[in-house]
Design a protein around this motif. Structure first.
Motif, PDB file in Angstrom:
ATOM      1  N   ASP A  42       0.836  -1.202   0.000  1.00  0.00           N
ATOM      2  CA  ASP A  42       0.000   0.000   0.000  1.00  0.00           C
ATOM      3  C   ASP A  42       0.869   1.249   0.000  1.00  0.00           C
ATOM      4  O   ASP A  42       0.652   2.178  -0.781  1.00  0.00           O
ATOM      5  N   CYS A  43       1.861   1.254   0.880  1.00  0.00           N
ATOM      6  CA  CYS A  43       2.764   2.398   1.012  1.00  0.00           C
ATOM      7  C   CYS A  43       3.495   2.680  -0.304  1.00  0.00           C
ATOM      8  O   CYS A  43       3.680   3.833  -0.687  1.00  0.00           O
ATOM      9  N   ARG A  44       3.900   1.601  -0.967  1.00  0.00           N
ATOM     10  CA  ARG A  44       4.575   1.720  -2.266  1.00  0.00           C
ATOM     11  C   ARG A  44       3.678   2.492  -3.245  1.00  0.00           C
ATOM     12  O   ARG A  44       4.108   3.441  -3.889  1.00  0.00           O
ATOM     13  N   GLU A  79      -6.183  10.094   3.272  1.00  0.00           N
ATOM     14  CA  GLU A  79      -6.660   9.176   4.313  1.00  0.00           C
ATOM     15  C   GLU A  79      -5.523   8.294   4.822  1.00  0.00           C
ATOM     16  O   GLU A  79      -5.347   8.105   6.015  1.00  0.00           O
ATOM     17  N   HIS A  80      -4.727   7.791   3.845  1.00  0.00           N
ATOM     18  CA  HIS A  80      -3.595   6.916   4.188  1.00  0.00           C
ATOM     19  C   HIS A  80      -2.572   7.672   5.055  1.00  0.00           C
ATOM     20  O   HIS A  80      -2.063   7.122   6.035  1.00  0.00           O
ATOM     21  N   LEU A  81      -2.307   8.914   4.674  1.00  0.00           N
ATOM     22  CA  LEU A  81      -1.300   9.717   5.384  1.00  0.00           C
ATOM     23  C   LEU A  81      -1.657   9.937   6.858  1.00  0.00           C
ATOM     24  O   LEU A  81      -0.763  10.001   7.702  1.00  0.00           O
ATOM     25  N   ASN A 103      -2.854   7.890   8.844  1.00  0.00           N
ATOM     26  CA  ASN A 103      -2.522   6.724   9.669  1.00  0.00           C
ATOM     27  C   ASN A 103      -1.138   6.134   9.417  1.00  0.00           C
ATOM     28  O   ASN A 103      -0.777   5.134  10.037  1.00  0.00           O
ATOM     29  N   CYS A 104      -0.384   6.735   8.429  1.00  0.00           N
ATOM     30  CA  CYS A 104       0.929   6.142   8.123  1.00  0.00           C
ATOM     31  C   CYS A 104       2.062   7.161   8.287  1.00  0.00           C
ATOM     32  O   CYS A 104       2.272   8.016   7.407  1.00  0.00           O
ATOM     33  N   PRO A 105       2.788   7.107   9.401  1.00  0.00           N
ATOM     34  CA  PRO A 105       3.875   8.068   9.640  1.00  0.00           C
ATOM     35  C   PRO A 105       4.979   7.970   8.580  1.00  0.00           C
ATOM     36  O   PRO A 105       5.585   8.987   8.224  1.00  0.00           O
ATOM     37  N   ALA A 106       5.224   6.773   8.066  1.00  0.00           N
ATOM     38  CA  ALA A 106       6.299   6.583   7.080  1.00  0.00           C
ATOM     39  C   ALA A 106       6.003   7.367   5.806  1.00  0.00           C
ATOM     40  O   ALA A 106       6.881   8.096   5.300  1.00  0.00           O
ATOM     41  N   CYS A 107       4.796   7.229   5.305  1.00  0.00           N
ATOM     42  CA  CYS A 107       4.437   7.937   4.073  1.00  0.00           C
ATOM     43  C   CYS A 107       4.356   9.440   4.316  1.00  0.00           C
ATOM     44  O   CYS A 107       4.713  10.230   3.440  1.00  0.00           O
ATOM     45  N   ARG A 108       3.882   9.795   5.535  1.00  0.00           N
ATOM     46  CA  ARG A 108       3.792  11.218   5.886  1.00  0.00           C
ATOM     47  C   ARG A 108       5.186  11.837   5.895  1.00  0.00           C
ATOM     48  O   ARG A 108       5.406  12.912   5.320  1.00  0.00           O
TER      49      ARG A 108
HETATM   50 ZN   LIG Z   1       2.263   4.350   4.053  1.00  0.00          ZN
END
Ligand SMILES: [Zn+2]
Lengths: 198, 166
Positions: B4-6, B28-30, B32-37
């Motif tokens: 998903d992150c990819r 929406e993903h950002l 909940n996802c610190p890595a992508c943020r």
């Molecule tokens: Zn992510």
């Protein structure tokens, strides 16, 4: 004199300035020369940002490259056919001059090393002076870790705000390749940044 | 999640490429996802900081040195307008040169031809004079053989016969 990139200067199109410069025969007249300097003053910042990025912040090399670019433009603009924007043409010329200069320096370095008997390094080293400076120190350290093409892609897209199509023309690679390589370069940069405090 | 992150990272970059807003899905993903943020933020920060740092560096440089420019536009361009004339001149020179050479060789050849002709003629005349006797003998023997008076008559007969046969 400080060079400003104001919106007013952009009102006169690059094309108009080039046509004024080329004129209809009296290319060396004061008016036409003024059109050339106006055109260059408008783009000098972007040009210098690219040269700094590619030439590892070596000011001496930047000045050499800049002079060569100015002379080259002065002589080639009369044959400019407006098939691309002047900006695209200029960045392409800047990149090619920078690459030529790096190759020349690397050749000289190789010769020097072969004479001195030391192992040759084929790296165009970042300017120590630039990295010593406090401001921008970490940013440039990161930037100079990238390969030439990676730097060009990030600078042209994310700093200069050019379109993918324009970058395609500057780097002479297909649109899809520009996109995929740009994405990879940004990911590499993000990885490098994870280990640094920016 | 990693896959998903990819995809999300690609979508973030796609938005950057187009200069467009992030899709709702990515937003929406950002959340909940610190890595992508952090990926998105570091890219944005990097370009901003890089531009500011580059501007600071290049500020120290003076205005471009237009004094390095030549007084006039490239001499190359100045010469260009004469290119058709230069080409025409070269063509004229070539044509004249080869034309003259051709004329000379023609003259020489015709002179040689004339000389050869005279030489061959003189040889021929000489040999005819020398061999007149033997030629007469040949003519006589032919006459005897064909029953005609002369060689010329013989040839005429032959051509007539030939015409009839046709
Ligand atoms: Zn992510």
């Amino acid at each position: 004199m400080r060079i400003t990139e104001t919106k007013e200067t952009k009102l006169v199109d690059d094309e108009i300035l080039i046509r004024q410069f080329v004129g209809t025969g009296l290319h060396h007249s004061a008016g036409n020369r003024k059109a050339f300097t106006t055109l260059m003053e408008r783009h000098i910042k972007g040009m210098r940002r690219l040269l700094f990025t590619l030439l590892n912040g070596n000011m001496e090399d930047m000045e050499d490259a800049e002079q060569e670019i100015l002379i080259s433009l002065f002589n080639t603009l009369p044959h400019f056919r407006f098939k691309s924007s002047f900006k695209t043409y200029l960045y392409r010329l800047c990149r090619n001059k920078a690459i030529d200069l790096i190759r020349k320096k690397n050749r000289e370095r190789k010769i020097l090393f072969s004479i001195s008997g030391q192992p040759s390094s084929n790296l165009y080293e970042p300017e120590a002076e630039v990295l010593k400076k406090e401001r921008g120190n970490r940013i440039f350290k990161l930037l100079f870790k990238l390969r030439e093409e990676e730097r060009s892609l990030i600078l042209l897209k994310d700093v200069e705000g050019l379109s993918i199509k324009e970058i395609t023309k500057i780097l002479s690679i297909p649109e899809g390749t520009v996109k995929s390589r740009l994405h990879r370069s940004r990911e590499k940069l993000a990885e490098l940044m994870a280990g640094e405090d920016i | 999640m990693k896959k998903d992150c990819r995809n999300i990272k690609d979508m973030i970059q796609e938005s950057l490429d187009q200069g467009a807003a992030l899709p709702v899905l990515v937003e929406e993903h950002l959340k909940n996802c610190p890595a992508c943020r952090s990926f998105k933020e570091s890219l944005e920060q990097f370009s901003m900081k890089l531009k500011a740092s580059l501007n600071k560096e290049i500020e120290t440089l003076g205005p471009p040195k237009f004094s390095c420019l030549p007084e006039r536009l490239s001499e190359r361009r100045g010469h260009r307008q004469f290119l058709p004339w230069i080409a025409a001149l070269i063509c004229f020179a070539l044509i004249s040169m080869f034309g003259y050479r051709g004329y000379i060789s023609y003259r020489t050849k015709s002179f040689l031809r004339e000389e050869n002709r005279l030489f061959v003629e003189s040889l021929f005349t000489q040999s005819i004079l020398e061999q007149e006797d033997s030629l007469e003998n040949i003519a006589l023997s032919t006459t005897w053989f064909q029953g005609s008076d002369t060689v010329s008559e013989l040839t005429e007969d032959f051509s007539l016969e030939h015409e009839i046969n046709l």
